[in-house]
Every structure is written in C-alpha cells, then in structure tokens.
Design a protein around this motif. Structure first.
Motif, PDB file in Angstrom:
ATOM      1  N   ASP A 106      19.076  72.319  28.758  1.00 44.72           N
ATOM      2  CA  ASP A 106      18.207  71.827  29.972  1.00 44.72           C
ATOM      3  C   ASP A 106      18.363  70.713  29.822  1.00 44.72           C
ATOM      4  O   ASP A 106      18.328  69.504  30.068  1.00 44.72           O
ATOM      5  N   MET A 107      17.521  70.471  28.590  1.00 43.33           N
ATOM      6  CA  MET A 107      17.019  68.817  27.680  1.00 43.33           C
ATOM      7  C   MET A 107      18.357  68.197  27.182  1.00 43.33           C
ATOM      8  O   MET A 107      18.983  66.467  28.063  1.00 43.33           O
ATOM      9  N   ARG A 108      19.490  68.940  26.826  1.00 39.40           N
ATOM     10  CA  ARG A 108      20.507  68.190  26.821  1.00 39.40           C
ATOM     11  C   ARG A 108      21.435  67.714  27.905  1.00 39.40           C
ATOM     12  O   ARG A 108      21.831  66.623  28.098  1.00 39.40           O
ATOM     13  N   LYS A 109      21.504  68.350  28.568  1.00 44.59           N
ATOM     14  CA  LYS A 109      21.838  68.403  29.977  1.00 44.59           C
ATOM     15  C   LYS A 109      20.908  67.161  30.461  1.00 44.59           C
ATOM     16  O   LYS A 109      22.372  66.671  31.615  1.00 44.59           O
ATOM     17  N   GLY A 110      20.587  67.701  30.847  1.00 39.15           N
ATOM     18  CA  GLY A 110      19.342  66.001  31.890  1.00 39.15           C
ATOM     19  C   GLY A 110      20.433  64.410  30.870  1.00 39.15           C
ATOM     20  O   GLY A 110      20.022  63.776  32.151  1.00 39.15           O
ATOM     21  N   PHE A 111      19.633  64.239  29.615  1.00 40.47           N
ATOM     22  CA  PHE A 111      19.492  63.271  29.125  1.00 40.47           C
ATOM     23  C   PHE A 111      21.380  63.095  29.077  1.00 40.47           C
ATOM     24  O   PHE A 111      21.240  61.929  28.783  1.00 40.47           O
ATOM     25  N   ALA A 112      22.143  63.608  29.165  1.00 38.21           N
ATOM     26  CA  ALA A 112      23.850  63.317  29.327  1.00 38.21           C
ATOM     27  C   ALA A 112      24.267  63.284  30.175  1.00 38.21           C
ATOM     28  O   ALA A 112      24.448  62.029  31.148  1.00 38.21           O
ATOM     29  N   LEU A 113      23.077  63.718  31.703  1.00 31.89           N
ATOM     30  CA  LEU A 113      23.398  63.642  33.164  1.00 31.89           C
ATOM     31  C   LEU A 113      23.165  62.433  33.007  1.00 31.89           C
ATOM     32  O   LEU A 113      23.576  61.631  33.655  1.00 31.89           O
ATOM     33  N   GLY A 114      21.652  61.713  32.609  1.00 33.74           N
ATOM     34  CA  GLY A 114      21.294  60.386  32.552  1.00 33.74           C
ATOM     35  C   GLY A 114      22.323  59.244  32.304  1.00 33.74           C
ATOM     36  O   GLY A 114      22.404  58.068  32.608  1.00 33.74           O
ATOM     37  N   SER A 115      22.371  60.132  31.619  1.00 35.80           N
ATOM     38  CA  SER A 115      23.494  58.686  30.250  1.00 35.80           C
ATOM     39  C   SER A 115      24.433  57.739  31.817  1.00 35.80           C
ATOM     40  O   SER A 115      25.048  57.355  31.033  1.00 35.80           O
ATOM     41  N   VAL A 116      25.085  59.138  31.770  1.00 29.98           N
ATOM     42  CA  VAL A 116      27.092  58.833  32.313  1.00 29.98           C
ATOM     43  C   VAL A 116      26.341  58.011  33.911  1.00 29.98           C
ATOM     44  O   VAL A 116      26.606  57.045  34.473  1.00 29.98           O
ATOM     45  N   MET A 117      25.078  58.186  34.347  1.00 30.37           N
ATOM     46  CA  MET A 117      24.438  58.025  35.499  1.00 30.37           C
ATOM     47  C   MET A 117      24.514  55.908  34.506  1.00 30.37           C
ATOM     48  O   MET A 117      24.624  55.680  35.939  1.00 30.37           O
ATOM     49  N   VAL A 118      23.808  56.033  34.041  1.00 35.90           N
ATOM     50  CA  VAL A 118      23.115  54.795  34.056  1.00 35.90           C
ATOM     51  C   VAL A 118      24.808  53.589  33.199  1.00 35.90           C
ATOM     52  O   VAL A 118      24.314  53.115  33.519  1.00 35.90           O
ATOM     53  N   PHE A 119      25.978  54.831  32.590  1.00 40.79           N
ATOM     54  CA  PHE A 119      26.845  53.701  32.101  1.00 40.79           C
ATOM     55  C   PHE A 119      27.222  53.202  33.565  1.00 40.79           C
ATOM     56  O   PHE A 119      28.092  52.408  33.566  1.00 40.79           O
ATOM     57  N   PHE A 120      27.808  54.343  34.319  1.00 41.99           N
ATOM     58  CA  PHE A 120      28.765  53.585  35.416  1.00 41.99           C
ATOM     59  C   PHE A 120      27.803  52.470  36.437  1.00 41.99           C
ATOM     60  O   PHE A 120      28.250  51.787  37.165  1.00 41.99           O
ATOM     61  N   LEU A 121      26.706  52.832  36.274  1.00 42.91           N
ATOM     62  CA  LEU A 121      25.823  51.949  36.942  1.00 42.91           C
ATOM     63  C   LEU A 121      25.803  50.451  36.060  1.00 42.91           C
ATOM     64  O   LEU A 121      25.868  49.451  37.066  1.00 42.91           O
ATOM     65  N   MET A 122      25.071  50.196  35.083  1.00 43.58           N
ATOM     66  CA  MET A 122      25.534  49.047  34.180  1.00 43.58           C
ATOM     67  C   MET A 122      26.868  48.950  34.452  1.00 43.58           C
ATOM     68  O   MET A 122      26.935  47.423  34.086  1.00 43.58           O
ATOM     69  N   PHE A 123      28.060  49.558  34.127  1.00 42.52           N
ATOM     70  CA  PHE A 123      29.214  48.809  33.924  1.00 42.52           C
ATOM     71  C   PHE A 123      29.611  48.412  35.674  1.00 42.52           C
ATOM     72  O   PHE A 123      30.454  46.781  36.100  1.00 42.52           O
ATOM     73  N   PHE A 124      28.607  49.026  36.591  1.00 41.00           N
ATOM     74  CA  PHE A 124      29.504  48.033  38.162  1.00 41.00           C
ATOM     75  C   PHE A 124      28.314  46.922  38.726  1.00 41.00           C
ATOM     76  O   PHE A 124      29.335  46.477  38.346  1.00 41.00           O
ATOM     77  N   PHE A 125      27.365  46.896  37.297  1.00 43.36           N
ATOM     78  CA  PHE A 125      26.497  45.472  37.603  1.00 43.36           C
ATOM     79  C   PHE A 125      27.271  44.601  36.918  1.00 43.36           C
ATOM     80  O   PHE A 125      27.065  43.037  37.126  1.00 43.36           O
ATOM     81  N   GLY A 126      27.812  44.922  35.762  1.00 40.62           N
ATOM     82  CA  GLY A 126      28.722  44.479  35.081  1.00 40.62           C
ATOM     83  C   GLY A 126      30.297  43.441  35.877  1.00 40.62           C
ATOM     84  O   GLY A 126      29.780  41.982  35.646  1.00 40.62           O
ATOM     85  N   LEU A 127      30.618  44.188  36.156  1.00 38.77           N
ATOM     86  CA  LEU A 127      31.335  43.499  36.593  1.00 38.77           C
ATOM     87  C   LEU A 127      31.593  43.046  37.884  1.00 38.77           C
ATOM     88  O   LEU A 127      31.571  41.705  38.357  1.00 38.77           O
ATOM     89  N   MET A 128      30.088  43.136  38.440  1.00 41.58           N
ATOM     90  CA  MET A 128      30.054  42.467  39.782  1.00 41.58           C
ATOM     91  C   MET A 128      29.059  40.821  39.100  1.00 41.58           C
ATOM     92  O   MET A 128      29.645  39.897  39.436  1.00 41.58           O
ATOM     93  N   GLY A 129      28.971  40.050  37.908  1.00 42.26           N
ATOM     94  CA  GLY A 129      28.043  39.582  37.212  1.00 42.26           C
ATOM     95  C   GLY A 129      29.358  38.742  37.137  1.00 42.26           C
ATOM     96  O   GLY A 129      29.587  37.525  37.032  1.00 42.26           O
ATOM     97  N   VAL A 130      30.588  39.552  36.928  1.00 48.89           N
ATOM     98  CA  VAL A 130      32.257  38.530  36.111  1.00 48.89           C
ATOM     99  C   VAL A 130      32.135  38.448  37.220  1.00 48.89           C
ATOM    100  O   VAL A 130      32.803  36.753  37.561  1.00 48.89           O
ATOM    101  N   LEU A 131      32.544  38.756  38.571  1.00 51.34           N
ATOM    102  CA  LEU A 131      32.793  38.263  39.817  1.00 51.34           C
ATOM    103  C   LEU A 131      31.915  36.987  40.278  1.00 51.34           C
ATOM    104  O   LEU A 131      32.404  36.037  40.716  1.00 51.34           O
ATOM    105  N   ALA A 132      30.606  37.276  40.334  1.00 48.74           N
ATOM    106  CA  ALA A 132      30.058  36.302  40.146  1.00 48.74           C
ATOM    107  C   ALA A 132      30.016  35.085  40.010  1.00 48.74           C
ATOM    108  O   ALA A 132      29.922  33.698  40.133  1.00 48.74           O
TER     109      ALA A 132
END
Length: 546
Positions: A106-132
């Motif tokens: 359960d711990m590995r699943k939680g950390f893996a899911l959180g890592s994927v969500m954080v990755f896409f969130l940070m990627f989105f903010f980075g792309l919006m920063g480039v556009l800004a």
C-alpha cells in the motif's frame, strides 16, 4: 477591417459591413482601385491594434526563446531534483505516512500514485510558465513580474483570491505536519530518557502513566513547541528571506542522505560492511566539508579573470570573457571574433566611465545593484547600455527612472525614453502627463508650450509618414488638424484618464436616492462628483491645447 477588427476589439457590433449591401458594394469598388489591396494586410492590422491597445500577443520568436534548451536550465533541473529528493527523504510528513501505511504494498502504491500526479501537475505549471514568458518576456526580464508566479499572470484577477486560499491551506497543513512531528520526536525522546533512567536505577523527575504513555512528556513537548514558535513568528514578521536557510538545509540533506540511510543497514552486503553510527556521522561531516571546500575552489576560480577592461583614466576592471559575452553583443563580437581585442583579452574605452562601468559589471554579475539609488547615473547607464548593446539593462534603468517622473521633468524623460526605445518609461511619462496635466500647464514655467509642442510634433510626424501609413491611425493627410484628438499621444492620455476614472459612472436615480439616505454613502457620492468634475476639467484642458 471594420468587421475583422473594430467589431471585436472596439465592440462596434450592432451591424457589420458584410450585411449592409450598399456599404459592401462601395467597399468592394474601393478595394478594386489599383494599389488599395496592397495596403490591406489583415494580419498586420490585427497585430498593430493589439499592440496599440496594450494587449500582449504570442509570437513564435518569443516562444522559441522561452522553450529553448540551455545548459543553465539543465543544471537547474538536476540541482532541484537532487535538493528536493534529498530533503523529502527527511520530511517528517513522509516518514509519518510510511509508519501509518497498512503494508509495504500500500505504501508503494500510494507513493507511486502521488509521484505521477505531482509530475503531471508540475509539468502543467512549467508549460504555463513558458507560455506566460512568451507572452510578455520584457516584464519578466525587467523583474516587473516574478517568474515563479508566471502561471497566475495568465489568470484573471478573481483567481488570485482562490489561489491565496489554497496556498494558505497548503502552508497551514505543512506547518501542522511539521509541528506534530516535532511534538512526537521530542515526547518520544523524553520517554526514552525516562526508560533509560529507570533501567540504570536513577529516579526520574516525571512519572509515566499506563501503557508507556507519559502525560508529562507530552506537556513538555507542547511547551517546547510553543517556545520554538515564538522566535519563528518573530522572524517571519520581519520578512527575512529564507533562501539562504533553504540552501543550507538542502546542502545538509544532500550530503547526509546516502550516509544516514546506509547507516540503517545492520548486515554486511557482500564485501560492503554495514556502516556504524560513528561512520555515518563522520560521513555527513565529510560531505559538508567537501561542499565548503569546493565552494572555496569555485570562488578562487571566479577570481581568475581572463579579460581586462580599461577606462580612459587608466582604471582596470578584471572580468570573465564568457560572462560578459553572454550579456552583450558588443563584447561577443569583440572578444569572440577576429578583432585584435580577442587576442589581447583587453578592451580600452576612450571615456572616463569608471563608476558607470563598475555599475555595469555589477549588473552583469548580480543582475541588479546593491545600491538601488542610482538615479544620478541613469543617463550615463543608458548611454553605456546603448554602447555595449545591453537592452535588458536599459529596461532596468528605465524602471528606476520611472519612479522619479514628475511634472517638472516629464518632457525631458519622455524624450529620453523615445531616444532609447523604453516603452514602459514612455507609458509612465504619459500617465504623469495625463494625471498632472493641470500642474504641468499652469504651474510649471514652460509646461504649456512644451505640451503643445509635443502635440504639434506628433501631428507633423504623422503628416510626414505618407498617405498609406497615415491610414494606420485612421487619418488622412488633409484631416490631421481636424482629427488631432486621434493623435497617438492624445489618445493615450485619454485612455489613461478613462482608466483612472473608470469606476465613476452615472448611476440610476433610484440608486442615487438610496445612497443619499446614508450619510457615509452621501460623502461617497460627493467624492464621485468631485472626481467626475476633475476628469472633465482635465479633458477640457487637453482639448483646448489640441
């Protein structure tokens, strides 16, 4: 261009030319006249209207510059990854989640899911920063906007309130996790101390309750937490930068991660023996010492300059070739090309520019000045930035000059902004001319003459552009005087006044009666009337000079 531009940007959308047969036939006859079709480039017209109205537009050039792959960006990527990953290894919130997990799976699943969500969130903010950045690069280069808030600049004003609520909640949850961790660590330490004292036959000064729980330990832990929070609140109220603290913490975590977690190994792994507590402790200090030693070596390397700049008075400035070439096309051509300066590694200036050159080099190394009160050197800094081809420094000097614009020097600074093509400074001058037009005309010595001369200069400049370019301003050459209110400077002053007094609107009679019932709101009505009259007087004075 009425249907394509005016209907959208100026909201003249009650009727379009395409649905007015008589006007449409007339426009087609005009369009078929030889030479007219060449002046109708709709794309250029749309870009011009957007720029003239202050609307920022994307361009492929700015996007390529914002998304370009650079060594500095790659170094920032690696550095941030190492710093954040090592710091999170010691995050008490993460350790609490590890302890509270139902199982390792359960711990590995939680950390893996959180890592994927954080990755896409940070990627989105980075792309919006480039556009800004691609939308308004000058504001970020001049530090008028902050790069780490670039995404929120794309949002409307109402979104900032929602973002502030979420940020506050995030900070509160992080602090709550940290304080719970401190309480647990300190109370468990006291309980371990109690057990150690009893084991060795010593009398403890606090008693534990049943099941190994210690009320006194929790009380002391909470008291300790309150005492720790007092200096933290005091330091936070002084708005002290925590970047240096983050740097120290990240360095400690980066040097301690490997040795501390190797120290948790209790059995030998093949030829690798398990680390002892003393070995892990010495490993941490060895890593910190290595970082400090490498920092000294880096400073010594930076001190080894390879280019000398000499002013006319003989003063020498020792600097680094690639750093100044990265900022200035002038230095890049001189020191990296086929000129003699590239072989001599020396540039001689035929002017006495000791202080100005020192400010320029300070800006190149630190991207700013420690002594921000450099208004006396602004003219000299603008001259040397034009000489050395430093547009970013020119914009920064223009930002400093904008804080000193008033009714006594507005025309001088306006001429200076046009000479050095400083759009932001020119906008500041126009704002001062609009809001202080009465002081300029009636109180200054030659304010009215210079104001009228500025309007006349605009009219003459437009007349000299020729018929095709005059049409860009919706003017014909024989109507310059009749349509003088449409001159760019006059239109900009009107826009500033309209924006400044935009909240003053004529209300309905019923609303006015409701406002008069309350004395406080009645004062507001009086203030609005005064502001409306002030706006009307300024516009009348502007029309008189026009």
């Amino acid at each position: 261009r009425f249907d394509e531009i005016y209907r959208i940007h100026y909201k003249t959308n009650s009727r379009i030319v395409a649905r007015t047969p008589s006007l449409l036939r007339f426009m087609r006859r005009v369009f078929n006249i030889r030479g007219v079709s060449k002046t109708c480039n709709m794309n250029e017209m749309k870009v011009y209207v957007r720029k003239f109205s202050g609307e920022k537009v994307f361009s492929s050039k700015n996007y390529n510059a914002a998304s370009n792959w650079t060594i500095d960006g790659f170094q920032a990527l690696v550095t941030l990854f190492i710093a954040i990953a090592c710091a999170e290894m010691f995050n008490q919130g993460s350790l609490q989640r590890v302890w509270a997990a139902k199982s390792d799976t359960d711990m590995r699943k939680g950390f893996a899911l959180g890592s994927v969500m954080v990755f896409f969130l940070m990627f989105f903010f980075g792309l919006m920063g480039v556009l800004a950045y691609a939308k308004d690069p000058d504001s970020y280069d001049n530090f008028e906007k902050l790069a780490y808030l670039s995404f929120f600049d794309l949002l409307g004003r109402g979104w900032h309130v929602l973002v502030l609520i979420f940020v506050t909640a995030l900070a509160a949850s992080s602090i709550d996790t940290l304080q719970n961790a401190l309480t647990c660590v300190f109370s468990s330490g006291l309980i371990s101390l109690e057990s150690y004292l009893k084991k060795n036959g010593h009398n403890s000064w606090f008693d534990c309750g049943p099941c190994g729980r210690c009320d006194y330990a929790r009380m002391l832990a909470r008291l300790f937490l309150v005492l720790v929070n007092i200096p933290a609140v005091i330091l936070a109220s002084k708005s002290i930068s925590v970047l240096a603290l983050f740097l120290v913490a990240d360095l400690v975590f980066a040097t301690a991660t490997l040795t501390v977690f190797l120290g948790l190994i209790t059995k030998d792994i093949g030829p690798i023996p398990a680390a002892t507590e003393l070995g892990a402790f010495l490993g941490v200090w060895s890593g910190i010492g290595t970082v400090l030693y490498m920092d000294k070596i880096g400073q010594a390397t930076m001190n080894a300059s390879d280019v000398t700049l000499i002013s006319q008075s003989g003063h020498e400035f020792f600097t680094h070739r690639y750093l100044i070439c990265a900022h200035s096309d002038y230095f890049r051509r001189a020191l990296l090309g086929s000129f003699s300066e590239a072989n001599k590694a020396c540039i001689l200036f035929k002017k006495k520019i000791n202080l100005v050159l020192s400010y320029t080099l300070e800006w190149m190394y630190t991207d700013g000045w420690k002594n921000e009160n450099c208004a006396d050197l602004c003219l000299a800094l603008l001259d040397i930035s034009a000489l050395l081809l430093l547009p970013r420094m020119s914009n920064l000097v223009g930002t400093v000059l904008a804080t000193y614009v008033d009714e006594t020097n507005v025309f001088d600074i306006l001429d200076l902004s046009r000479l050095h093509t400083l759009a932001k400074l020119e906008e500041s001058c126009t704002k001062v001319m609009a809001l202080k037009i009465e002081c300029i005309v009636h109180q200054t010595t030659d304010g009215r003459e210079r104001f009228e001369a500025e309007i006349l200069r605009e009219a003459v400049a437009i007349e000299q552009l020729g018929a095709s370019q005059v049409q860009t301003y919706s003017l014909r050459m024989d109507e310059v005087e009749e349509n003088a209110t449409d001159l760019p400077i006059v239109a900009e002053i009107r826009n500033v006044l309209n924006d400044y007094y935009c909240y003053i609107e004529d209300g309905d009679s019923e609303d006015q009666d409701e406002i008069r019932n309350d004395q406080e709101k009645n004062d507001t009505v009086t203030n609005i009337r005064y502001m409306r009259r002030e706006r009307r007087d300024k516009l009348n004075l502007l029309d008189t000079m026009v």
